[in-house]
Motif scaffolding. Structure first.
Motif, PDB file in Angstrom:
ATOM      1  N   PHE A  87     -39.508  15.127  19.131  1.00  0.00           N
ATOM      2  CA  PHE A  87     -40.731  15.785  19.582  1.00  0.00           C
ATOM      3  C   PHE A  87     -41.683  14.781  20.206  1.00  0.00           C
ATOM      4  O   PHE A  87     -42.280  15.041  21.263  1.00  0.00           O
ATOM      5  CB  PHE A  87     -41.391  16.497  18.407  1.00  0.00           C
ATOM      6  N   HIS A 140     -40.975  11.877  21.619  1.00  0.00           N
ATOM      7  CA  HIS A 140     -40.475  11.460  22.940  1.00  0.00           C
ATOM      8  C   HIS A 140     -40.899  12.476  24.001  1.00  0.00           C
ATOM      9  O   HIS A 140     -41.333  12.109  25.103  1.00  0.00           O
ATOM     10  CB  HIS A 140     -38.947  11.318  22.914  1.00  0.00           C
ATOM     11  N   ARG A 141     -40.784  13.745  23.673  1.00  0.00           N
ATOM     12  CA  ARG A 141     -41.185  14.806  24.593  1.00  0.00           C
ATOM     13  C   ARG A 141     -42.681  14.770  24.869  1.00  0.00           C
ATOM     14  O   ARG A 141     -43.124  14.906  26.020  1.00  0.00           O
ATOM     15  CB  ARG A 141     -40.781  16.150  23.975  1.00  0.00           C
ATOM     16  N   GLU A 185     -43.580  11.608  27.033  1.00  0.00           N
ATOM     17  CA  GLU A 185     -43.123  11.775  28.414  1.00  0.00           C
ATOM     18  C   GLU A 185     -44.030  12.744  29.175  1.00  0.00           C
ATOM     19  O   GLU A 185     -44.422  12.484  30.326  1.00  0.00           O
ATOM     20  CB  GLU A 185     -41.684  12.291  28.429  1.00  0.00           C
ATOM     21  N   HIS A 186     -44.379  13.854  28.532  1.00  0.00           N
ATOM     22  CA  HIS A 186     -45.239  14.837  29.205  1.00  0.00           C
ATOM     23  C   HIS A 186     -46.627  14.256  29.433  1.00  0.00           C
ATOM     24  O   HIS A 186     -47.197  14.405  30.531  1.00  0.00           O
ATOM     25  CB  HIS A 186     -45.332  16.108  28.357  1.00  0.00           C
TER      26      HIS A 186
END
Length: 383
Positions: A48, A50-51, A54-55
């Motif tokens: 989660f 990492h997501r 990145e966003h």
């Protein structure tokens, strides 16, 4: 910064270099490993995060979230030697009622951006213009823009005094108040300290003592709550202990690392919202990161911990039975849901008690339409 009792219009504009610095820090994020157990078992899940990173780094548009805030009239004033930031949105109706909205932790005035239009202009959403409110939504002292580095820290009683002065300064001798999280404590303490100024109070969290004293285990509802409370105290209060005992130590990591800050805050949005394990199922990453970014750019995560420190080192902040009319909306995934029998020992005049079908701790963000309806229905007879 305005001095004395002056009130000045305000618009937020974060400098481009601060946005660039955030993106640089996100690019350099050093992730931990994750224990080989179920995701989220020991805190914020690695995949989660990492997501999220990145966003936040590649797609999140702070200027869009900043514009959402700046779409509302904002002001700054100085009270008790500190800056106080607040939204002040006029109601559209025959006789709008002044309403003080108080947020909590880890929220901010960003919690209220979807609910304010429903409160100030109900006719726009199919409601009755007679239910309109004029909303005052301050940033708590030490939160967001109600902060300058090195300023004194505020406990709940001091925050109540600041908000009471703000409402007087705005020319509202009598008004309603609403809050969840620390906002529910502030709203209830306001009713204790200034009952003559309040037409009523509405809560979406019950600020009752979180101990077993006074719980009647002979009743089904209070027995259920005893089990709920025991689980909460064992498994879900770690953040309170560190924020309430060593806030300065924690502040170093969360002020320096945006990934750390997001992990600390978003774990609570997952645990406390009605999201079925995925906070982005109820709130978009942009909405979640708008709130996190507000903490980041204002540098206020450390000062936002202070109500926890003051709570752990001082008396229970609500010391008297409250006679002001009270309404309550109980959302199903709220942190704790004490039964009405316990609430009645603190609130002498409960006028509305609603069990909601869906929603959680961040009700103004998760279910703005439902919460706005409850607030309007409660205050309808108190105008």
């Amino acid at each position: 910064m305005p001095a004395d009792a002056t009130i000045e219009p305000f618009r937020l504009h974060v400098h481009d270099r601060d946005i660039a610095d955030l993106k640089t820090r996100l690019r350099l994020t050093r992730f931990p490993d994750q224990a080989p157990e179920a995701p989220w078992a020991f805190g914020t899940d690695l995949a989660f995060m990492h997501r999220v990173v990145e966003h936040w780094r590649d797609r999140f548009d702070w200027r869009a979230e900043e514009a959402r805030l700046n779409a509302f009239p904002q002001f700054m004033t100085e009270i008790d030697g500190i800056p106080v930031h607040f939204l002040h949105v006029a109601g559209k109706g025959p006789n709008p009622m002044p309403l003080l909205l108080s947020h909590g932790w880890p929220g901010s005035v960003f919690e209220f951006l979807d609910i304010i239009p429903r409160l100030t202009d109900p006719a726009r959403f199919g409601g009755d213009p007679a239910d309109a409110f004029t909303v005052v939504a301050p940033s708590l002292p030490g939160y967001g823009l109600s902060f300058r580095p090195g300023q004194k820290r505020y406990d709940l009683a001091m925050i109540v005094a600041v908000f009471a002065e703000l409402m007087q300064r705005l020319g509202y001798p009598r008004y309603g108040a609403q809050g969840g999280d620390w906002g529910s404590f502030i709203t209830s303490r306001l009713a204790c300290d200034h009952p003559d100024r309040l037409a009523g109070i509405h809560l979406n969290l019950l600020p009752l003592r979180r101990d077993t004293a006074g719980i009647d285990a002979r009743t089904e509802d209070e027995t259920r709550y005893l089990t709920e409370l025991a689980h909460f105290l064992k498994e879900n209060t770690g953040y309170q202990w560190i924020q309430g005992t060593r806030p300065q130590t924690l502040a170093y990591g969360l002020t320096d690392s945006p990934a750390g800050l997001a992990a600390w805050i978003l774990e609570k949005f997952r645990a406390w919202s009605d999201c079925k394990g995925d906070p982005t199922s109820i709130l978009s990453l942009d909405r979640l990161l708008g709130n996190v970014s507000f903490y980041w750019f204002t540098g206020t995560i450390g000062s936002s911990f202070w109500p926890y420190y003051a709570r752990m080192h001082g008396p229970w902040p609500i010391g008297a039975r409250i006679d002001v009319p009270m309404g309550y909306a109980q959302f199903p995934t709220e942190i704790l849901k004490p039964p009405r029998s316990m609430a009645e020992r603190v609130y002498a005049d409960i006028r509305r008690w609603s069990v909601m079908p869906e929603g959680g701790h961040f009700a103004a963000m998760e279910q703005p339409e439902a919460l706005a309806h409850e607030i309007a229905a409660f205050f309808r007879g108190l105008r």
